[in-house]
Write an enzyme that holds these catalytic residues in place. Structure first.
Site, PDB file in Angstrom:
ATOM      1  CG  ASP A  19     -49.023  18.784  -0.959  1.00  0.00           C
ATOM      2  OD1 ASP A  19     -48.084  18.093  -0.514  1.00  0.00           O
ATOM      3  OD2 ASP A  19     -49.466  18.656  -2.105  1.00  0.00           O
ATOM      4  NE  ARG A  23     -44.445  19.588  -3.718  1.00  0.00           N
ATOM      5  CZ  ARG A  23     -45.566  20.224  -3.998  1.00  0.00           C
ATOM      6  NH1 ARG A  23     -45.623  21.046  -5.044  1.00  0.00           N
ATOM      7  NH2 ARG A  23     -46.630  20.074  -3.239  1.00  0.00           N
ATOM      8  CB  SER A  64     -53.449  10.532   3.728  1.00  0.00           C
ATOM      9  OG  SER A  64     -52.425   9.896   3.002  1.00  0.00           O
ATOM     10  CB  SER A  65     -55.544   5.854   4.960  1.00  0.00           C
ATOM     11  OG  SER A  65     -56.193   6.379   3.812  1.00  0.00           O
ATOM     12  CG  ASN A  67     -49.418  10.501   3.818  1.00  0.00           C
ATOM     13  OD1 ASN A  67     -49.879  11.449   4.457  1.00  0.00           O
ATOM     14  ND2 ASN A  67     -49.217  10.571   2.508  1.00  0.00           N
ATOM     15  NE  ARG A 193     -53.517  14.995  -6.261  1.00  0.00           N
ATOM     16  CZ  ARG A 193     -52.458  15.366  -6.975  1.00  0.00           C
ATOM     17  NH1 ARG A 193     -52.624  16.039  -8.100  1.00  0.00           N
ATOM     18  NH2 ARG A 193     -51.233  15.084  -6.572  1.00  0.00           N
ATOM     19  CD  GLU A 206     -67.760  28.567  -1.840  1.00  0.00           C
ATOM     20  OE1 GLU A 206     -67.072  28.858  -2.842  1.00  0.00           O
ATOM     21  OE2 GLU A 206     -68.970  28.261  -1.897  1.00  0.00           O
TER      22      GLU A 206
END
Length: 253
Positions: A19, A23, A64-65, A67, A193, A206
């Site tokens: 991610d 940005r 991702s689905s 996106n 998340r 983990e």
């Protein structure tokens, strides 16, 4: 390594949400695609690190689905970048002994991308140095729903009884069922998340989060994650005392 010391415990399987590309580019007042290209270089650094350290499986959340709902111009640019990476990188991955896998819904990709995905999988299927799983058009809920549908179809066909369905059987039908579940999950970019990524597979993984944006992710930051992982006690629902007993040489038969 000094006598009497043991090697740090390493994860067999690392899963990463990459991610922060957009940005990263915005901070530099550049188009978002510049960030995605910089992110591709971070992918190469991560693969290199995992190969050098003997990490058996690396799973990357590439697209991702959800996106698909991004601006069409960005989706089109990402598809071009993905296509270029498939053409450019597979030869080197194959040379390094990396097996390439794709998980997710391929039906929304163009025929040329699907063809190259299949070709990459076929060409590298016998490689054993590392498995690189790329989640593309993937969603964790979708993954579990498809597994449930496959079992429902077996029940409808009369080849499976409902009472035979348990966690193990369902787990055999989700993505990456033939690989060990992730030991370590990493997310860059500051969000804490898992965003519908490997929901079934991350049950006892983990989790490690960093504010570093993906294009800046490098070996030093990945080593920080591994150092933190090595210091954690993984109990899998047991107590610390039980884990200690299992680890004791006197507990062995």
């Amino acid at each position: 390594m000094p006598s009497g010391t043991t090697a740090p415990r390493l994860p067999e399987h690392i899963a990463i949400i990459m991610d922060g590309n957009g940005r990263w580019a915005q901070q530099r007042r550049r188009p978002r695609m510049i960030g995605h290209r910089a992110g591709a270089r971070a992918v190469n650094r991560t693969i290199e690190f995992c190969l050098e350290h003997g990490i058996g499986t690396l799973t990357l959340f590439a697209f991702s689905s959800e996106n698909w709902g991004r601006p069409q111009e960005e989706v089109d640019s990402l598809m071009k970048l993905f296509l270029g990476a498939l053409d450019r990188e597979v030869d080197e991955l194959h040379r390094r002994g990396v097996r390439v896998r794709f998980i997710g819904d391929r039906s929304r990709f163009s025929a040329s991308i699907v063809q190259r995905m299949h070709k990459a999988e076929q060409r590298t299927q016998d490689n054993r140095a590392m498995t690189l799983a790329i989640a593309a058009s993937y969603g964790g809920r979708q993954d579990i729903a498809l597994a449930a549908r496959a079992l429902a179809e077996q029940v409808a066909a009369g080849t499976l009884k409902p009472e035979q369905i348990d966690e193990a059987l369902l787990g055999n039908h989700v993505a990456l069922a033939d690989l060990p579940p992730p030991d370590l999950f990493i997310r860059t970019g500051g969000d804490t998340r898992i965003s519908n990524f490997l929901l079934w597979q991350l049950a006892y993984t983990e989790l490690w989060f960093t504010d570093v944006l993906w294009p800046d992710f490098d070996a030093a930051i990945l080593q920080q994650a591994l150092d933190d992982f090595a210091g954690r006690e993984r109990r899998f629902g047991l107590t610390s005392a039980q884990i200690a007993t299992q680890a004791s040489p006197s507990a062995s038969p």
